[in-house]
Write a protein that holds these residues in place. Structure first.
Motif, short mmCIF file in Angstrom:
data_model
loop_
_atom_site.label_atom_id
_atom_site.label_comp_id
_atom_site.label_asym_id
_atom_site.label_seq_id
_atom_site.Cartn_x
_atom_site.Cartn_y
_atom_site.Cartn_z
N SER A 87 -3.64 -31.34 9.63
CA SER A 87 -3.77 -32.24 10.78
C SER A 87 -3.74 -31.51 12.12
O SER A 87 -4.02 -32.12 13.15
CB SER A 87 -2.68 -33.31 10.74
N PHE A 88 -3.42 -30.23 12.15
CA PHE A 88 -3.39 -29.48 13.40
C PHE A 88 -4.81 -29.07 13.78
O PHE A 88 -5.29 -28.00 13.43
CB PHE A 88 -2.48 -28.25 13.29
N ARG A 89 -5.49 -29.99 14.48
CA ARG A 89 -6.87 -29.76 14.90
C ARG A 89 -7.20 -30.76 16.01
O ARG A 89 -6.53 -31.77 16.18
CB ARG A 89 -7.83 -29.89 13.74
N GLY A 90 -8.27 -30.50 16.72
CA GLY A 90 -8.72 -31.42 17.75
C GLY A 90 -9.25 -32.71 17.16
O GLY A 90 -9.59 -32.79 15.97
N ASP A 91 -9.32 -33.74 17.99
CA ASP A 91 -9.82 -35.05 17.55
C ASP A 91 -11.28 -35.00 17.15
O ASP A 91 -12.06 -34.22 17.71
CB ASP A 91 -9.69 -36.08 18.69
N ALA A 92 -11.67 -35.87 16.22
CA ALA A 92 -13.07 -36.06 15.87
C ALA A 92 -13.75 -36.80 17.01
O ALA A 92 -13.20 -37.78 17.53
CB ALA A 92 -13.18 -36.85 14.57
N SER A 93 -14.91 -36.32 17.43
CA SER A 93 -15.64 -36.99 18.50
C SER A 93 -17.10 -36.55 18.45
O SER A 93 -17.43 -35.40 18.75
CB SER A 93 -15.03 -36.64 19.86
N GLY A 94 -17.97 -37.46 18.02
CA GLY A 94 -19.40 -37.14 17.96
C GLY A 94 -19.68 -35.99 17.02
O GLY A 94 -19.15 -35.93 15.91
N CYS A 99 -11.33 -28.12 15.52
CA CYS A 99 -10.83 -26.76 15.43
C CYS A 99 -9.34 -26.72 15.71
O CYS A 99 -8.81 -27.52 16.46
CB CYS A 99 -11.51 -25.86 16.46
N ALA A 100 -8.69 -25.73 15.12
CA ALA A 100 -7.32 -25.39 15.52
C ALA A 100 -7.36 -24.43 16.70
O ALA A 100 -6.46 -24.40 17.52
CB ALA A 100 -6.56 -24.77 14.36
N ALA A 101 -8.44 -23.64 16.80
CA ALA A 101 -8.65 -22.72 17.92
C ALA A 101 -10.13 -22.43 18.04
O ALA A 101 -10.87 -22.52 17.06
CB ALA A 101 -7.87 -21.42 17.70
N MET A 102 -10.55 -22.09 19.24
CA MET A 102 -11.95 -21.71 19.49
C MET A 102 -11.97 -20.72 20.65
O MET A 102 -11.18 -20.82 21.57
CB MET A 102 -12.78 -22.94 19.83
N PHE A 103 -12.88 -19.75 20.57
CA PHE A 103 -13.02 -18.78 21.66
C PHE A 103 -14.42 -18.21 21.62
O PHE A 103 -15.18 -18.44 20.67
CB PHE A 103 -11.97 -17.66 21.55
N ALA A 104 -14.78 -17.47 22.65
CA ALA A 104 -16.07 -16.80 22.73
C ALA A 104 -15.83 -15.38 23.24
O ALA A 104 -14.82 -15.10 23.88
CB ALA A 104 -17.01 -17.54 23.67
N VAL A 105 -16.77 -14.50 22.92
CA VAL A 105 -16.72 -13.13 23.43
C VAL A 105 -17.96 -12.90 24.29
O VAL A 105 -18.99 -13.52 24.08
CB VAL A 105 -16.63 -12.09 22.29
N SER A 106 -17.85 -11.99 25.26
CA SER A 106 -18.97 -11.75 26.17
C SER A 106 -19.88 -10.63 25.71
O SER A 106 -20.99 -10.50 26.20
CB SER A 106 -18.45 -11.47 27.58
N SER A 107 -19.40 -9.80 24.77
CA SER A 107 -20.27 -8.75 24.24
C SER A 107 -19.82 -8.37 22.83
O SER A 107 -18.68 -8.67 22.44
CB SER A 107 -20.27 -7.51 25.15
N ALA A 108 -20.68 -7.70 22.11
CA ALA A 108 -20.37 -7.31 20.72
C ALA A 108 -19.26 -6.27 20.66
O ALA A 108 -18.67 -6.06 19.59
CB ALA A 108 -21.63 -6.77 20.05
#
Length: 173
Positions: A87-94, A99-108
């Motif tokens: 249950s540790f995740r964001g709400d369902a919406s559309g 996710c429990a966590a999300m991130f992005a990187v700017s380069s490889a």
């Protein structure tokens, strides 16, 4: 100095704190490459604990560094307990991913540190397994690398990192 709780106990007596009954620790020091726009298990990122009481709680912590070979690509993470999304995740919406966590990187050659931690109530005395899963925003040759950056070049400025899983059984007071 003594810390007193409202129930008349003190920190020295363990009042109102609960206690750690047992713990499991896994350290992951190698590189692990994943791909796919749907959640899939991260190899080596799982651990099991057997609670001694069905009323005890489990503190769950995953700590990792990861990168991606597709600049700006988002990486989503979630935790499964015995094959089911906890249950540790964001709400369902559309169409949004939960996710429990999300991130992005700017380069490889970048990686990001992410820690997921929560208290779970499995309500059992059977073995309980926790598995980390990962997905990528973009497919078609996109690879996500846990334990460092996606380029993993042999140079002094791209390090490899350690990851860990900590599971602690907590007996509430």
């Amino acid at each position: 100095m003594t810390i007193n709780f409202g129930d008349g106990t003190t920190i020295a007596s363990g009042g109102a704190l609960g206690k750690i009954v047992q713990h499991q620790k896994t350290e992951i020091t190698g590189i692990s490459v994943h791909s796919g726009t749907s959640y899939s298990d991260m190899s080596g990122y799982s651990d099991t604990i057997t609670p001694s009481s069905s009323s005890n709680l489990i503190f769950v912590q995953f700590n990792l560094n990861a990168g991606c070979n597709n600049n700006g690509n988002r990486i989503g993470l979630r935790v499964l307990r015995d094959g089911n999304n906890v249950s540790f995740r964001g709400d369902a919406s559309g169409s949004r991913q939960q996710c429990a966590a999300m991130f992005a990187v700017s380069s490889a050659s970048d990686s990001r540190n992410t820690t997921i931690q929560f208290i779970d109530n499995p309500g059992t005395t059977s073995a309980v397994s926790y598995q980390l899963q990962m997905y990528s925003q973009v497919g078609g040759g996109t690879n996500m690398t846990a334990g460092g950056c996606s380029t993993d070049s042999n140079n002094s400025f791209e390090g490899r990192t350690a990851s860990s899983i900590i599971l602690m059984e907590i007996a509430p007071n």
